[in-house]
Design a protein around this motif. Structure first.
Motif, mmCIF file in Angstrom:
data_model
loop_
_atom_site.group_PDB
_atom_site.id
_atom_site.type_symbol
_atom_site.label_atom_id
_atom_site.label_comp_id
_atom_site.label_asym_id
_atom_site.label_seq_id
_atom_site.Cartn_x
_atom_site.Cartn_y
_atom_site.Cartn_z
ATOM 1 N N ALA A 161 36.188 -10.975 -18.050
ATOM 2 C CA ALA A 161 37.299 -10.671 -18.394
ATOM 3 C C ALA A 161 37.222 -11.856 -20.473
ATOM 4 O O ALA A 161 36.046 -12.314 -19.992
ATOM 5 N N TRP A 166 42.642 -12.668 -20.705
ATOM 6 C CA TRP A 166 42.527 -13.420 -20.255
ATOM 7 C C TRP A 166 43.385 -14.654 -19.390
ATOM 8 O O TRP A 166 43.729 -14.801 -18.504
ATOM 9 N N GLY A 269 42.130 -10.570 -15.901
ATOM 10 C CA GLY A 269 42.188 -10.485 -17.529
ATOM 11 C C GLY A 269 40.954 -9.264 -17.246
ATOM 12 O O GLY A 269 40.843 -8.838 -18.888
#
Ligand code: RIB
Ligand code: CA
Length: 324
Positions: A161, A166, A269
């Motif tokens: 991520a 995220w 994410g």
């Protein structure tokens, strides 16, 4: 022909470099800066944006705080990377200019007027709130260039991520699912190639002046973080690439794809780029995968230091300096 842009950001060291680049680019008419919580809380981000505007003698540009927390997740900031103050603990004196709120409404008001684009350099919370508040107006935005996400590159917040996406994956999902606005994802696959090396920082120092001094000062903390964190010598400056790409599309190459994002669990994410067309869904974004880092650096430096173009040309093109 100048293009009207709103810069939505979370300043942030690299956001600040991106603002300096944008303000020195004749192709852009920065009609306002909206702030989102990310690297630091939005209130601190707004103060930092005002510090950059003061440095650049552009306090005519207004700053609007938008969303102060992500749609669903608890806010997690990145002060370990950008310093407590978000500018490498330089603690520059605050500009005595009022901070406005209403960042999301500012985006929508400009969208309704037409002829506006958004360069998003932080989490997409403001854009997600805007589309939720008035989808019709939102879809009048010309285009969005967003620094965030990752296709094949490993993440910087987990294995998979990237920070901006995220922090607020639900915000990203809202934009991916509802937006009809042309969307370019300037992710880690390309921004990781943009490194302000020690030699480049020395070049900036030698060029001198207030802006140079500000850049050298705010990147010190960021360089130390990169060495401690990942043994990178120098610092990855993600956000200026989104501004440079907005101005000159030849800097990067990529492909359109269906994009989605993971909003929970161990991979939260992670950007999903459906390059294999498994989902057979309409392409909702352009994913950038290649970048001409030397071309970027020339554009970046020559705009920030307009009066030193000759020095920059000589030094950048001289292989022995090993700048890039
Ligand atoms: O992952 C890098 C991005 O997160 C950059 O925009 C940086 O400023 C942070 O917001
Ligand atoms: Ca940012």
């Amino acid at each position: 022909m100048k293009r009207k842009v709103i810069i939505d950001c979370d300043p942030g060291i690299d956001d600040s470099l991106a603002l300096i680049l944008a303000l020195n680019s004749p192709e852009l008419d920065v009609v306002g800066i909206t702030i989102v919580s990310g690297n630091v809380k939005a209130e601190q981000g707004a103060k930092n944006a005002l510090k950059v505007l003061k440095l650049m003698k552009r306090e005519d540009i207004k700053v609007y705080i938008g969303e102060e927390v992500p749609l669903v997740r608890e806010l997690i900031t990145a002060q370990d990377t950008h310093g407590e103050d978000g500018l490498g603990e330089t603690n520059y004196k605050e500009a005595d200019v009022e901070i406005n709120y209403g960042g999301v409404d500012f985006i929508l008001e400009n969208a309704r007027r037409g002829d506006i684009s958004v360069i998003a350099l932080g989490p997409l919370t403001n854009l997600a709130k805007a589309i939720g508040r008035d989808e019709e107006a939102f879809n009048m935005i010309n285009e969005i260039v967003s620094m965030g996400g990752a296709f094949k590159s490993h993440g910087n917040c987990s294995q998979v991520a990237e920070f901006n996406y995220w922090v607020d994956p639900h915000g990203v999902k809202e934009v991916f699912e509802k937006s009809k606005v042309p969307f370019s994802m300037v992710g880690l696959d390309v921004t990781r190639e943009i490194i302000l090396t020690p030699n480049l920082i020395e070049l900036i120092k030698q060029i001198g002046g207030e802006v140079a001094e500000f850049i050298v000062n705010i990147t010190r903390f960021y360089v130390d973080f990169h060495w401690e964190q990942e043994r990178t010598l120098g610092c990855v400056i993600n956000d200026p690439l989104a501004v440079a790409y907005f101005i000159d599309r030849s800097i990067c190459e990529g492909f359109t794809s269906y994009l989605d994002i993971v909003t929970e669990g161990i991979a939260i994410g992670q950007t999903l780029v459906d390059v294999g067309e498994f989902y057979r869904k309409e392409h909702n974004g352009l994913v950038l995968t290649k970048v001409d880092s030397k071309k970027f650096m020339k554009i970046f430096l020559e705009r920030i230091f307009k009066d030193n173009k000759k020095d920059i040309e000589i030094v950048i093109n001289n292989e022995k300096y090993g700048l890039i």
